[in-house]
Design a protein around this motif. Sequence first.
Motif, PDB file in Angstrom:
ATOM      1  N   LEU A   1       0.830  -1.156   0.214  1.00 54.55           N
ATOM      2  CA  LEU A   1      -0.086  -0.055  -0.053  1.00 54.55           C
ATOM      3  C   LEU A   1       0.852   1.093   0.135  1.00 54.55           C
ATOM      4  O   LEU A   1       1.919   1.347   0.594  1.00 54.55           O
ATOM      5  N   SER A   2       0.690   2.320  -0.752  1.00 55.56           N
ATOM      6  CA  SER A   2       1.568   3.268  -1.174  1.00 55.56           C
ATOM      7  C   SER A   2       1.976   3.987   0.191  1.00 55.56           C
ATOM      8  O   SER A   2       0.971   4.492   0.868  1.00 55.56           O
ATOM      9  N   PRO A   3       3.308   4.173   0.522  1.00 57.04           N
ATOM     10  CA  PRO A   3       3.394   5.063   1.887  1.00 57.04           C
ATOM     11  C   PRO A   3       3.351   6.506   1.421  1.00 57.04           C
ATOM     12  O   PRO A   3       3.384   7.281   2.284  1.00 57.04           O
ATOM     13  N   LEU A   4       3.105   6.971   0.290  1.00 56.77           N
ATOM     14  CA  LEU A   4       2.997   8.416  -0.360  1.00 56.77           C
ATOM     15  C   LEU A   4       1.445   8.891  -0.249  1.00 56.77           C
ATOM     16  O   LEU A   4       1.379  10.057  -0.426  1.00 56.77           O
ATOM     17  N   ARG A   5       0.356   8.036  -0.087  1.00 60.78           N
ATOM     18  CA  ARG A   5      -0.856   8.194  -0.358  1.00 60.78           C
ATOM     19  C   ARG A   5      -1.835   7.187   0.385  1.00 60.78           C
ATOM     20  O   ARG A   5      -1.307   6.234   0.595  1.00 60.78           O
ATOM     21  N   SER A   6      -3.144   7.582   0.360  1.00 55.02           N
ATOM     22  CA  SER A   6      -4.001   6.643   1.203  1.00 55.02           C
ATOM     23  C   SER A   6      -4.536   5.765  -0.064  1.00 55.02           C
ATOM     24  O   SER A   6      -5.030   6.311  -1.209  1.00 55.02           O
ATOM     25  N   GLU A   7      -4.640   4.469   0.112  1.00 57.18           N
ATOM     26  CA  GLU A   7      -5.217   3.514  -1.032  1.00 57.18           C
ATOM     27  C   GLU A   7      -5.812   2.284  -0.307  1.00 57.18           C
ATOM     28  O   GLU A   7      -5.030   1.886   0.843  1.00 57.18           O
ATOM     29  N   THR A   8      -6.451   1.366  -0.858  1.00 64.47           N
ATOM     30  CA  THR A   8      -6.844   0.100  -0.201  1.00 64.47           C
ATOM     31  C   THR A   8      -6.342  -1.061  -0.888  1.00 64.47           C
ATOM     32  O   THR A   8      -6.315  -1.911  -0.597  1.00 64.47           O
ATOM     33  N   GLN A   9      -5.799  -0.825  -2.107  1.00 65.62           N
ATOM     34  CA  GLN A   9      -5.216  -1.752  -2.926  1.00 65.62           C
ATOM     35  C   GLN A   9      -3.920  -1.482  -3.469  1.00 65.62           C
ATOM     36  O   GLN A   9      -3.611  -0.282  -3.867  1.00 65.62           O
ATOM     37  N   ALA A  10      -3.014  -2.655  -3.215  1.00 65.42           N
ATOM     38  CA  ALA A  10      -1.673  -2.110  -3.412  1.00 65.42           C
ATOM     39  C   ALA A  10      -1.203  -1.976  -4.899  1.00 65.42           C
ATOM     40  O   ALA A  10      -1.399  -2.576  -5.563  1.00 65.42           O
ATOM     41  N   SER A  11      -0.745  -0.685  -4.895  1.00 67.32           N
ATOM     42  CA  SER A  11      -0.192  -0.306  -6.294  1.00 67.32           C
ATOM     43  C   SER A  11       1.288   0.307  -6.200  1.00 67.32           C
ATOM     44  O   SER A  11       1.630   0.942  -7.229  1.00 67.32           O
ATOM     45  N   PHE A  12       1.739   0.096  -5.213  1.00 66.40           N
ATOM     46  CA  PHE A  12       3.323   0.453  -4.889  1.00 66.40           C
ATOM     47  C   PHE A  12       4.273  -0.572  -4.931  1.00 66.40           C
ATOM     48  O   PHE A  12       4.236  -1.651  -4.233  1.00 66.40           O
ATOM     49  N   SER A  13       4.956  -0.584  -6.320  1.00 62.37           N
ATOM     50  CA  SER A  13       5.929  -1.909  -6.662  1.00 62.37           C
ATOM     51  C   SER A  13       7.280  -1.620  -6.189  1.00 62.37           C
ATOM     52  O   SER A  13       7.864  -0.505  -6.511  1.00 62.37           O
ATOM     53  N   VAL A  14       7.856  -2.514  -5.405  1.00 61.91           N
ATOM     54  CA  VAL A  14       9.416  -2.430  -5.395  1.00 61.91           C
ATOM     55  C   VAL A  14      10.006  -3.662  -6.044  1.00 61.91           C
ATOM     56  O   VAL A  14       9.582  -4.802  -5.966  1.00 61.91           O
ATOM     57  N   SER A  15      11.145  -3.498  -6.964  1.00 62.79           N
ATOM     58  CA  SER A  15      11.669  -4.287  -7.686  1.00 62.79           C
ATOM     59  C   SER A  15      12.817  -4.871  -6.676  1.00 62.79           C
ATOM     60  O   SER A  15      13.629  -4.377  -6.102  1.00 62.79           O
ATOM     61  N   TYR A  67       2.035   3.088  -9.060  1.00 66.69           N
ATOM     62  CA  TYR A  67       1.308   3.528 -10.249  1.00 66.69           C
ATOM     63  C   TYR A  67       0.170   4.409 -10.084  1.00 66.69           C
ATOM     64  O   TYR A  67      -0.367   4.723 -11.128  1.00 66.69           O
ATOM     65  N   GLY A  68      -0.098   4.805  -8.957  1.00 67.75           N
ATOM     66  CA  GLY A  68      -1.139   5.600  -8.686  1.00 67.75           C
ATOM     67  C   GLY A  68      -0.961   6.986  -8.771  1.00 67.75           C
ATOM     68  O   GLY A  68      -1.724   7.792  -9.261  1.00 67.75           O
ATOM     69  N   ILE A  69       0.456   7.341  -8.933  1.00 69.53           N
ATOM     70  CA  ILE A  69       0.731   8.460  -9.163  1.00 69.53           C
ATOM     71  C   ILE A  69       1.766   8.664 -10.303  1.00 69.53           C
ATOM     72  O   ILE A  69       2.436   9.984 -10.856  1.00 69.53           O
ATOM     73  N   GLY A  70       2.299   7.857 -10.963  1.00 75.45           N
ATOM     74  CA  GLY A  70       3.260   7.370 -11.895  1.00 75.45           C
ATOM     75  C   GLY A  70       4.485   8.029 -11.698  1.00 75.45           C
ATOM     76  O   GLY A  70       5.172   8.496 -12.632  1.00 75.45           O
ATOM     77  N   LYS A  71       5.115   7.776 -10.391  1.00 72.63           N
ATOM     78  CA  LYS A  71       6.074   8.009 -10.158  1.00 72.63           C
ATOM     79  C   LYS A  71       7.083   7.140  -9.495  1.00 72.63           C
ATOM     80  O   LYS A  71       6.455   6.173  -8.879  1.00 72.63           O
ATOM     81  N   GLY A  72       8.345   6.937  -9.585  1.00 71.27           N
ATOM     82  CA  GLY A  72       9.262   6.013  -9.048  1.00 71.27           C
ATOM     83  C   GLY A  72      10.528   6.699  -8.943  1.00 71.27           C
ATOM     84  O   GLY A  72      11.100   7.609  -9.367  1.00 71.27           O
ATOM     85  N   GLY A  73      11.709   5.452  -8.467  1.00 73.66           N
ATOM     86  CA  GLY A  73      13.099   5.962  -8.512  1.00 73.66           C
ATOM     87  C   GLY A  73      13.755   4.945  -7.416  1.00 73.66           C
ATOM     88  O   GLY A  73      13.293   3.881  -7.208  1.00 73.66           O
ATOM     89  N   ASN A  74      14.764   5.478  -6.897  1.00 74.66           N
ATOM     90  CA  ASN A  74      15.641   4.849  -5.954  1.00 74.66           C
ATOM     91  C   ASN A  74      15.255   5.399  -4.444  1.00 74.66           C
ATOM     92  O   ASN A  74      14.192   6.117  -4.134  1.00 74.66           O
ATOM     93  N   ILE A  75      15.852   4.675  -3.529  1.00 76.67           N
ATOM     94  CA  ILE A  75      15.783   4.837  -2.200  1.00 76.67           C
ATOM     95  C   ILE A  75      15.563   6.175  -1.831  1.00 76.67           C
ATOM     96  O   ILE A  75      14.973   6.972  -1.141  1.00 76.67           O
TER      97      ILE A  75
END
Length: 286
Positions: free
Chosen positions: A40-54, A63-71
């Motif tokens: 579950l995204s640590p950047l916003r509120s959501e009920t279905q996990a859309s925050f992926s870590v490789s 995927y909810g905000i279309g942003k990503g990157g490194n640590i």
Amino acid sequence: MNKNSINISWSSARQICIVKTLANSGHYPTRKSEKEAWFLSPLRSETQASFSVSLTKNLWYDYGIGKGGNIIDLVMAINNCSAHEAVRCLQEKVQFSFCPEKIIHKKNSVQIRNVTVIKHIALVEYLNSRKIPLEVAHRFCQEVWFSLNNKIYFSIGLRNDAGGFELRNKFFKCSTSPKTISSFIRGFARLVITEGMFDFLSLKELNNKLFSSSDIVVLNSLGNIGLIPEEWNSYSEIYLLLDNDPAGRTATQQLLKKFSNAIDESQFYFDYKDLNNMLTHERMEK
């Protein structure tokens, strides 16, 4: 703690494990495969996990905000701070090895034991609950027996383009390695992209004319949209049938920008989360 003992380089900071960093802050994955973990995204509120870590590249994508990157990018986003402040924060709090999480493939990975025709009563009943006729499942899927953590399981399997399987039963879903898309290319001028296995099977029930006159790709994970080649611009049109949730809508917008011939067809099931949700509701009403 001595100040010099936490003086790490930027390159070392970027190697700090994102999964462990999130765990230290109370964020744990809702599901996990060999190559990725979903939160579950640590950047916003959501009920279905859309925050992926490789787990292999140690990178994240929301995927909810279309942003990503490194640590470092993640700490900057969470704390709304500069890159220098993010590195300082990591220096002060991180006390584990500066490396991505190691993946133990042999012990904890899915090992296929047997692949056969779908016939187990539990899987047949599961298909019934999802309103997928057995004869349709027989055409595209198989019954897959596999081991995981020294236990034997069985599931409905959809083979992907790398020879692996997407695995689903009533209680859980997982996949074998390598994980990639499942494509059904039959030489049509139109391409249809669905998000998951049951969306693909549901499309045949909901709109067999479209299903039977299109090439079809099942993403199997929104993380696989980057695998879609540029040459798909050669299709006359690409129909996007992704989930009606924040992650699905974000992925749809990304594909609309990537392909000038892409069309968002989610209005076909605008009152439902996805194609299978529409199918189950319609069949229950009948």
